[in-house]
Design an enzyme around this catalytic site. Structure first.
Site, PDB file in Angstrom:
ATOM      1  CG  ASN A 231      -0.190  -0.109   2.499  1.00  0.00           C
ATOM      2  OD1 ASN A 231       0.521   0.814   2.867  1.00  0.00           O
ATOM      3  ND2 ASN A 231      -0.302  -1.252   3.190  1.00  0.00           N
ATOM      4  CG  ASP A 300      -6.440  -5.827   6.516  1.00  0.00           C
ATOM      5  OD1 ASP A 300      -5.885  -5.800   7.625  1.00  0.00           O
ATOM      6  OD2 ASP A 300      -7.106  -4.877   6.060  1.00  0.00           O
ATOM      7  CE  LYS A 310       8.668 -11.602 -14.349  1.00  0.00           C
ATOM      8  NZ  LYS A 310       9.317 -10.972 -15.483  1.00  0.00           N
ATOM      9  CG  PHE A 345      -2.833   5.300  13.590  1.00  0.00           C
ATOM     10  CD1 PHE A 345      -2.005   5.146  14.682  1.00  0.00           C
ATOM     11  CD2 PHE A 345      -2.896   6.544  12.973  1.00  0.00           C
ATOM     12  CE1 PHE A 345      -1.259   6.208  15.178  1.00  0.00           C
ATOM     13  CE2 PHE A 345      -2.152   7.618  13.442  1.00  0.00           C
ATOM     14  CZ  PHE A 345      -1.333   7.453  14.541  1.00  0.00           C
ATOM     15  CE  LYS A 359     -10.783  -0.952  11.191  1.00  0.00           C
ATOM     16  NZ  LYS A 359     -10.259  -0.158  10.124  1.00  0.00           N
ATOM     17  CE  LYS A 363      -7.975  -4.651  14.815  1.00  0.00           C
ATOM     18  NZ  LYS A 363      -6.888  -4.454  13.849  1.00  0.00           N
TER      19      LYS A 363
END
Ligand code: PMT
Length: 426
Positions: A231, A300, A310, A345, A359, A363
């Site tokens: 990301n 995730d 490859k 976060f 969340k 958590k």
């Protein structure tokens, strides 16, 4: 003005801060009248407050107002014939324990940052060893101008506590950040600095003795030897948390995935490529930590199997089977020992606060920082962020305006320091 309980100045405040000597500097902006509320809030907490003003400030509020409320001569120009002390900028500056400037204009901030001392207020700043709290207030464009942001960064680097301005409708009719923060919050920040006992310039050391473990950056989940899933995280937010924590006295370790931002000086960095490696590094180190802040953008999902060679291109569609990665934050929280503060976060594009709250509960976190990815200047790979800080003990989330990631980090750590103080009093 909020009531005294809500700004942290409870009934005990009067005794705790009785006789503490505070200088209040007022510079020339439309918000100058709100300095009266700051003065009253400090006095209610027990502080002895003396006031200095710039000449421009006197065009918004008269020195007589502050003189009547403080019971002392208000200095505007030390060389004025009516001034009882011709070197007030020296005597005044060296007899106070804290210097609060509210409102602080762009001009005053620029002078402080560059050591210009051309009037009483700026000479006092330069001649003082006391810790300084500034509360900027100005037009949004002036605030966001790179010159002002640079000057504020210089002040922060010099150990000045900046109370971020609010966002909202400005006197000039524009809407954006720049409005003087709530006087109650300015008073609370000032008292926090006094409570931390900061004598002499330098950041408040309210995290001294804490060992802060931070995750940051993106993980890379390999598909084959040349491709991966990842990301846009630059690592900036987590590095800002690390820098802010170090400047407040903490010992800091960062477990960093892939980053493009440079790590700050004075913190230890351990590298981890994948979510699995980041998990292993965190679980190895978390036993020595007292605060865990998960700012990393951990993938995730990862390929269930990594191809050894490859994967060859062909015209056929390619399917990858993905499996969930270990949830590092959830695992740390589930295995936590007494005293470990755990902060997550949440990067969200819709129902930002609700999703973050969910969340936090799922958590079992002490706090969560929600990034609103739909806002300009927020989230991944930016210098700035727009965050809402939610803590388990406060039901009203603090939605903060656009600010640098370092400022946002300090706001998050203000909450960490507050939660730590709370945990010591129960
Ligand atoms: O690095 P920057 O470019 O400065 O960008 C900053 C940031 C946007 C990446 C950062 O501010 C941020 O929001 N990080 C968390 C992004 C995220 O992955 O959010 P999430 O809602 O998917 O995860 C929730 C929390 O669980 C996060 O604290 C995350 O670190 C943690 N997590 C998630 C998945 C997982 N497998 N393990 C985890 O620990």
């Amino acid at each position: 003005m909020p009531d005294e309980q809500s700004n942290g100045v409870g009934a005990a405040g009067g005794a705790e801060f009785a006789g503490r000597r505070v200088a209040l500097g007022v510079s020339g902006g439309i918000a100058a009248y709100k300095a009266v509320e700051v003065l009253r809030g400090l006095q209610r907490a027990g502080c002895e407050v003396r006031v200095g003003m710039t000449k421009r400030a006197c065009e918004f509020v008269t020195p007589l107002t502050f003189r009547a409320l403080s019971g002392s001569h208000v200095v505007v120009d030390d060389y004025a014939p009516e001034n009882p002390d011709p070197i007030a900028h020296i005597t005044f500056s060296q007899s106070v324990e804290l210097f609060v400037v509210a409102p602080a204009t762009a001009n005053v901030i620029a002078k402080f940052a560059n050591g210009v001392a051309d009037d009483f207020l700026t000479s006092t700043y330069l001649a003082s060893n006391a810790p300084v709290v500034v509360a900027p207030a100005m037009n949004t464009t002036m605030l966001l101008h790179p010159a002002t942001q640079r000057n504020l960064a210089l002040l922060r680097a010099d150990g000045v506590r900046v109370v971020e301005p609010d966002a909202g409708e400005m006197a000039c009719g524009t809407i954006g950040p720049g409005r003087l923060s709530d006087p109650g919050l300015i008073v609370a920040a000032a008292l926090e600095v006094l409570r931390a006992g900061g004598r002499g310039r330098g950041p408040v050391q309210d995290l001294a003795g804490e060992r802060v473990l931070v995750t940051t950056g993106a993980t890379r989940e390999e598909i084959d030897p040349v491709r991966f899933i990842s990301n846009h995280s630059s690592g900036r937010m987590g590095f800002a948390v690390a820098e802010a924590a170090r400047s407040r006295g903490a010992e800091v370790l960062v477990v960093a995935g892939s980053t493009t931002a440079p790590p700050p000086a004075g913190v230890r960095v351990v590298r981890a490529v994948s979510a699995g490696e980041m998990r292993d590094a965190v679980m190895r180190e978390v036993g020595g930590a007292t605060v865990f802040v998960a700012a990393a953008a951990v993938a995730d999902y990862r390929p269930a199997a990594r191809a050894g060679g490859k994967i060859k291109k062909s015209d056929a569609a390619l399917s990858l089977t993905l499996e969930p990665t270990p949830d590092i934050l959830a695992e740390v929280s589930a295995a936590r020992r007494d005293g470990l503060l755990v902060v997550g976060f949440a990067a969200e594009t819709e129902r930002v606060v609700e999703n973050a709250l969910e969340k936090m509960r799922r958590k079992n976190l002490d706090a969560i920082v929600a990034n609103d990815l739909t806002q300009d200047g927020a989230g991944f790979d930016t210098e700035t962020n727009v965050v809402t800080v939610i803590t388990r003990d406060r039901q009203t989330p603090a939605a903060l305006p656009l600010m640098s990631k370092l400022d946002a980090a300090h706001r998050v750590l203000d909450e960490v320091a507050r939660l730590r103080r709370l945990s010591k009093t129960v």
